[in-house]
Design an enzyme around this catalytic site. Structure first.
Site, PDB file in Angstrom:
ATOM      1  N   TYR A 162      17.972  29.982   6.465  1.00 43.76           N
ATOM      2  CA  TYR A 162      16.838  30.351   6.382  1.00 43.76           C
ATOM      3  C   TYR A 162      17.086  30.993   8.214  1.00 43.76           C
ATOM      4  CZ  TYR A 162      14.768  30.702   2.046  1.00 43.76           C
ATOM      5  OH  TYR A 162      14.513  30.783   1.147  1.00 43.76           O
ATOM      6  N   LYS A 210       0.722  -0.753  -0.344  1.00 49.35           N
ATOM      7  CA  LYS A 210       0.086  -0.218  -0.252  1.00 49.35           C
ATOM      8  C   LYS A 210       0.851   0.531   0.006  1.00 49.35           C
ATOM      9  CE  LYS A 210      -0.194  -0.311   5.289  1.00 49.35           C
ATOM     10  NZ  LYS A 210      -1.292   0.736   5.907  1.00 49.35           N
TER      11      LYS A 210
HETATM   12  C1  LIG Z   1      -4.093  -4.316   8.688  1.00 50.56           C
HETATM   13  C2  LIG Z   1      -2.795  -4.639   8.379  1.00 50.56           C
HETATM   14  N1  LIG Z   1      -0.989  -5.128   7.724  1.00 50.56           N
HETATM   15  C3  LIG Z   1      -0.024  -4.736   8.272  1.00 50.56           C
HETATM   16  C4  LIG Z   1       0.663  -3.839   8.226  1.00 50.56           C
HETATM   17  C5  LIG Z   1       1.791  -3.704   7.526  1.00 50.56           C
HETATM   18  O1  LIG Z   1       2.300  -3.239   9.031  1.00 50.56           O
HETATM   19  P1  LIG Z   1       3.675  -3.404   9.042  1.00 50.56           P
HETATM   20  O2  LIG Z   1       4.359  -2.180   7.731  1.00 50.56           O
HETATM   21  O3  LIG Z   1       4.665  -2.658   9.618  1.00 50.56           O
HETATM   22  O4  LIG Z   1       4.535  -4.585   8.819  1.00 50.56           O
HETATM   23  C6  LIG Z   1      -0.347  -2.693   7.914  1.00 50.56           C
HETATM   24  C7  LIG Z   1      -0.187  -1.145   8.435  1.00 50.56           C
HETATM   25  O5  LIG Z   1      -0.236  -0.339   8.202  1.00 50.56           O
HETATM   26  C8  LIG Z   1      -1.793  -3.238   7.777  1.00 50.56           C
HETATM   27  O6  LIG Z   1      -2.473  -1.705   8.676  1.00 50.56           O
END
Ligand SMILES: Cc1ncc(COP(=O)(O)O)c(C=O)c1O
Length: 368
Positions: free
Chosen positions: A260, A34
């Protein structure tokens, strides 16, 4: 040409996936891609994840992108769909969805996919203590019964709130709730119901609770998911180098302030390098004491840690190069994060987490 550059190393991702598989040999892997694969770019990352059993995305558009790139295995929509017509799209594109609240249940019961559709597999979200998404104890059994009766295959799933901190008391509570509920559903609804509990930190910290699917994200990209071990301790390799170059050099006299707000003042004669990166590229603006970059010396095959001084600007940062050989000059390569400094270190100095820095890179840097 100005070059702030993001270089992705697919071999590091494959290596990190193998680390996941070694740690969780009996579980299937839903590799989280994602948010553009945590900023790495889905296109760059998918070929390195061929040995994963599926990928996890947060939006239908992300699922579509992966399908268009040719990903033909499981795609898990980890927040499920947001509208009834998106449920149909999920069916059309063979996605397997989380069901976390009543509207999604309704859409799933109103529109049951064909027998052989991957959408027949759903991830039933159980709220064990994160208190964001999911059905609670009062609802979950009935929801499981309804979905099972409609012909769905279930994976009971939940998400840790504090898995990075092994000793946090909520971990044991979440594990206990999850394992008892899974047992109950297997005994009362269907023996075939599967389980999925662990993200990266859970994979590392809770090895007895990997269940049927693990869902690694950050560790695939080479960052440590836990607060007491670094990436090297876990044999994880940084999948991204964020680099730039020296675009100018200056010598400041004692008393000269730079940047800055004139926030940093040289206390002695100081050689500084201007580096071609800034918050316009996604480099964080606010830093605490101790933040540094690594300047690469190709001639001596060395790298030098150089502290950041002054305010990070949109297009440049300033570093103190007084202590490095003077022949390291214009256009030398500068690592902002990668093997060293690690993105987690940079994040700590910027008061955030590696996840955020990776995800919020802008479109400006060149990508390799
Ligand atoms: C439902 C879910 N599973 C797994 C993950 C993966 O988490 P991580 O990147 O901490 O391994 C996420 C990430 O936010 C998540 O929302």
């Amino acid at each position: 040409m100005r070059t702030a550059t993001i270089t992705i190393h697919p071999a590091a991702i494959t290596h990190n996936l193998n680390q996941v598989k070694q740690r969780a040999p009996n579980a299937k892997v839903l590799a989280m891609v994602k948010a553009s694969a945590y900023g790495h770019g889905v296109k760059a990352v998918l070929p390195a994840l061929q040995q994963a059993d599926g990928i996890g995305v947060a939006t239908f558009d992300e699922a579509l992108e992966a399908r268009q790139l040719g990903w033909d295995k499981t795609i898990g929509l980890i927040e499920g769909v947001f509208y009834a017509d998106e449920w149909q799209q999920a069916i059309d594109y063979d996605c397997s969805c989380v069901i976390h609240h009543a509207p999604q249940l309704e859409w799933a019961l109103d529109n049951i996919p064909k027998m052989d559709s991957p959408t027949r597999q759903v991830w039933l979200k159980y709220n064990t203590g994160m208190n964001r998404l999911g059905f609670d104890d009062n609802a979950i059994v009935q929801v499981a019964e309804q979905l099972h009766a409609a012909g769905y295959q279930l994976i009971l799933t939940t998400h840790f709130a504090n898995a990075d901190n092994r000793d946090h008391p909520l971990n044991a509570v979440q594990i206990q709730r999850f394992s008892s509920m899974l047992k109950l559903l297997q005994e009362t609804v269907c023996v075939e119901i599967k389980g999925s509990l662990c993200n990266s930190a859970g994979i590392v910290n809770f090895t007895d609770y990997h269940y049927d699917w693990v869902r690694p994200g950050i560790m695939l990209y080479g960052s440590s998911p836990v607060n007491n071990q670094c990436a090297a301790d876990l044999d994880l390799r940084a999948a991204m180098d964020f680099s730039a170059q020296i675009m100018a050099l200056q010598t400041l006299n004692a008393g000269n302030a730079v940047g800055y707000g004139s926030r940093w003042t040289a206390t002695k004669e100081t050689r500084i390098a201007l580096i071609s990166v800034g918050y316009g590229d996604g480099y964080p603006r606010l830093f605490s004491e101790g933040a540094y970059v690594c300047i690469i010396d190709d001639v001596r095959n060395q790298h030098y840690s150089c502290p950041i001084c002054g305010q990070v600007a949109m297009d440049m940062i300033v570093v103190d190069v007084s202590d490095i050989p003077t022949d390291i000059g214009l256009n030398s390569k500068v690592i902002l994060w990668g093997a060293m400094p690690q993105v987690d270190e940079v994040a700590t100095h910027a008061g955030t987490i590696g996840y955020e820095l990776l995800c919020r890179l802008s479109a400006r840097p060149k990508r390799i």
